[in-house]
Design an enzyme around this catalytic site. Structure first.
Site, PDB file in Angstrom:
ATOM      1  CG  ASN A   9      -1.724   1.186   1.443  1.00 29.25           C
ATOM      2  OD1 ASN A   9      -1.797   2.036   0.545  1.00 29.25           O
ATOM      3  ND2 ASN A   9      -2.366   1.311   2.604  1.00 29.25           N
ATOM      4  CE  LYS A  11      -0.235   3.186   4.722  1.00 29.47           C
ATOM      5  NZ  LYS A  11      -0.116   3.274   6.167  1.00 29.47           N
ATOM      6  CG  HIS A  95      -5.857   1.746   5.256  1.00 31.05           C
ATOM      7  ND1 HIS A  95      -5.435   2.703   6.140  1.00 31.05           N
ATOM      8  CD2 HIS A  95      -4.824   0.882   5.108  1.00 31.05           C
ATOM      9  CE1 HIS A  95      -4.192   2.430   6.508  1.00 31.05           C
ATOM     10  NE2 HIS A  95      -3.799   1.326   5.894  1.00 31.05           N
ATOM     11  CD  GLU A  97      -3.003   5.371   6.824  1.00 24.08           C
ATOM     12  OE1 GLU A  97      -2.988   5.421   5.579  1.00 24.08           O
ATOM     13  OE2 GLU A  97      -2.069   4.890   7.494  1.00 24.08           O
ATOM     14  CD  GLU A 167      -3.415  -2.665   7.351  1.00 22.09           C
ATOM     15  OE1 GLU A 167      -2.311  -2.849   6.875  1.00 22.09           O
ATOM     16  OE2 GLU A 167      -4.102  -1.653   7.110  1.00 22.09           O
ATOM     17  N   GLY A 173       2.547   2.127  10.819  1.00 22.11           N
ATOM     18  CA  GLY A 173       3.498   3.224  10.666  1.00 22.11           C
ATOM     19  C   GLY A 173       4.221   3.600  11.942  1.00 22.11           C
ATOM     20  CB  SER A 212       5.330  -1.859  11.921  1.00 25.94           C
ATOM     21  OG  SER A 212       4.909  -0.539  12.186  1.00 25.94           O
TER      22      SER A 212
HETATM   23  P1  PGA Z   1       2.817   0.224   7.670  1.00 30.95           P
HETATM   24  O1  PGA Z   1       1.355   0.425   7.049  1.00 30.95           O
HETATM   25  O2  PGA Z   1       3.377  -1.055   7.074  1.00 30.95           O
HETATM   26  O3  PGA Z   1       3.584   1.436   7.238  1.00 30.95           O
HETATM   27  O4  PGA Z   1       2.671   0.120   9.139  1.00 30.95           O
HETATM   28  C1  PGA Z   1       0.502  -0.674   6.827  1.00 30.95           C
HETATM   29  C2  PGA Z   1      -0.804  -0.191   6.242  1.00 30.95           C
HETATM   30  O5  PGA Z   1      -1.276   0.893   6.619  1.00 30.95           O
HETATM   31  O6  PGA Z   1      -1.408  -0.871   5.407  1.00 30.95           O
END
Ligand code: PGA
Length: 251
Positions: A9, A11, A95, A97, A167, A173, A212
Site C-alpha cells: 500500500n 498510500k 483502511h 486511515e 491491521e 506506521g 509495520s
Molecule cells: P505500515 O502500514 O506497514 O507502514 O505500518 C501498513 C498499512 O497501513 O497498510
C-alpha cells in the site's frame, strides 16, 4: 490451500515517474513470482502507467479506495469500473486511515465491498483495533463489529472472493508490530467469526496482517497458521525491504 498475498500500500506517495520506476525495479526481481501473489497499490494518478509497466509480469495492480456508486455527480470520486478498465484487480477498502480521516463507517465500507464484488474487483477489507480498545480488552468485540458490519449481506460464494487485512491501528506506521502470536490470535478469531457466518467459505479466505511489517519480521508472522500474507505500507516503498518480505513469506 489458501493463497498467500503480499500487498504493498503505497498510500499518498510516489509521483507517476517514481511509481513506474519502483514497479520496474520490482518486476526485475520478483516479476515472475506466482506465489506468493504480489499486489501493488499506487495512488490513483499512477495506476494507468503502472498498469502498462506491469503487463507481462505476475504482479497484480490494486487501488487504495473507490466510491460506492457506479457513476454520477460525485466530484472527486473514482468508480470501480474506471479502475477495472485500466487493469486494476484489487481494491483496499476500509483502511484505518480512511476510517479515521475520512469518516468511513462500516456501512460505507459494506456498500463499497458489495459494489466492488458486483463489478469484479477483489476487495481487501481492512479491520483493526485502536490501542485503547486493546488495553481495555476489547479487541475481539471491535473486530467482530467491523467484520459483521463491513461484510453484512454477503453470501458464502461472495465471501470466497474477498481478502481481509487485520491491521491493528497502533501498529501502523509506528514500528510496533504485533508479535506473531498476538496477530495469530486475532486472525484465528476472525476466521472463527467468518466460519460462524459463512460456513466453509471462511476456510479459503486469505487473511493478511498489516502494521509495520518489514523484511526482518515477515517470516515469523507468515509462519502462523491463519496469517496468509501481509499488507505492507512503509516497507513497500523501499524496494529491498519489499522484496525481502516477498522472499521470506513462503508460498
Ligand atoms: P505500515 O502500514 O506497514 O507502514 O505500518 C501498513 C498499512 O497501513 O497498510
Amino acid at each position: 490451500m489458501r493463497l498467500k498475498i503480499i500487498a504493498g500500500n503505497w498510500k499518498m506517495n510516489k509521483t507517476t515517474p517514481e511509481a513506474t520506476e519502483l514497479a520496474r525495479g520490482l518486476i526485475a526481481s520478483v516479476g515472475q513470482t506466482e506465489r506468493p501473489r504480489v499486489v501493488i497499490c499506487p495512488p490513483y494518478t499512477a495506476l494507468s502507467e503502472v498498469a502498462k509497466t506491469l503487463k507481462g509480469s505476475s504482479i497484480f495492480l490494486g487501488a487504495q479506495n473507490m466510491y460506492f456508486k457506479e457513476s454520477g455527480a460525485y466530484t472527486g470520486e473514482i468508480a470501480p469500473s474506471m479502475l477495472l478498465t485500466i487493469g486494476v484487480a484489487y481494491v483496499i477498502l476500509g483502511h484505518s486511515e480512511r476510517r479515521e480521516y475520512f469518516a468511513e463507517s462500516d456501512s460505507i465500507v459494506n456498500e463499497k465491498v458489495k459494489l466492488a464484488l458486483k463489478t469484479g474487483l477483489i476487495p481487501i477489507v481492512c479491520v483493526g483495533e485502536k490501542l485503547p480498545d486493546r488495553e481495555k480488552g476489547l479487541t475481539e468485540e471491535v473486530i467482530a463489529v467491523q467484520i459483521d458490519g463491513s461484510l453484512a449481506g454477503l453470501g458464502e460464494e461472495e465471501i470466497r472472493k474477498i481478502v481481509i487485512a487485520y491491521e491493528p491501528v497502533w501498529a501502523i506506521g509506528t514500528g510496533k508490530t504485533a508479535t506473531p502470536e498476538m496477530a495469530q490470535q486475532v486472525h484465528s478469531f476472525i476466521r472463527k467469526r467468518l466460519r460462524e457466518r459463512f460456513a466453509a467459505g471462511a476456510e479459503t479466505i486469505s487473511i493478511l496482517y498489516g502494521g509495520s511489517v518489514n523484511a526482518e519480521n515477515a517470516a515469523g508472522l507468515m509462519n502462523q497458521d491463519d496469517i496468509d500474507g501481509a499488507l505492507v505500507g512503509g516497507a513497500s516503498l523501499k524496494i529491498d525491504q519489499f522484496i525481502g518480505i516477498i522472499r521470506s513469506s513462503g508460498k
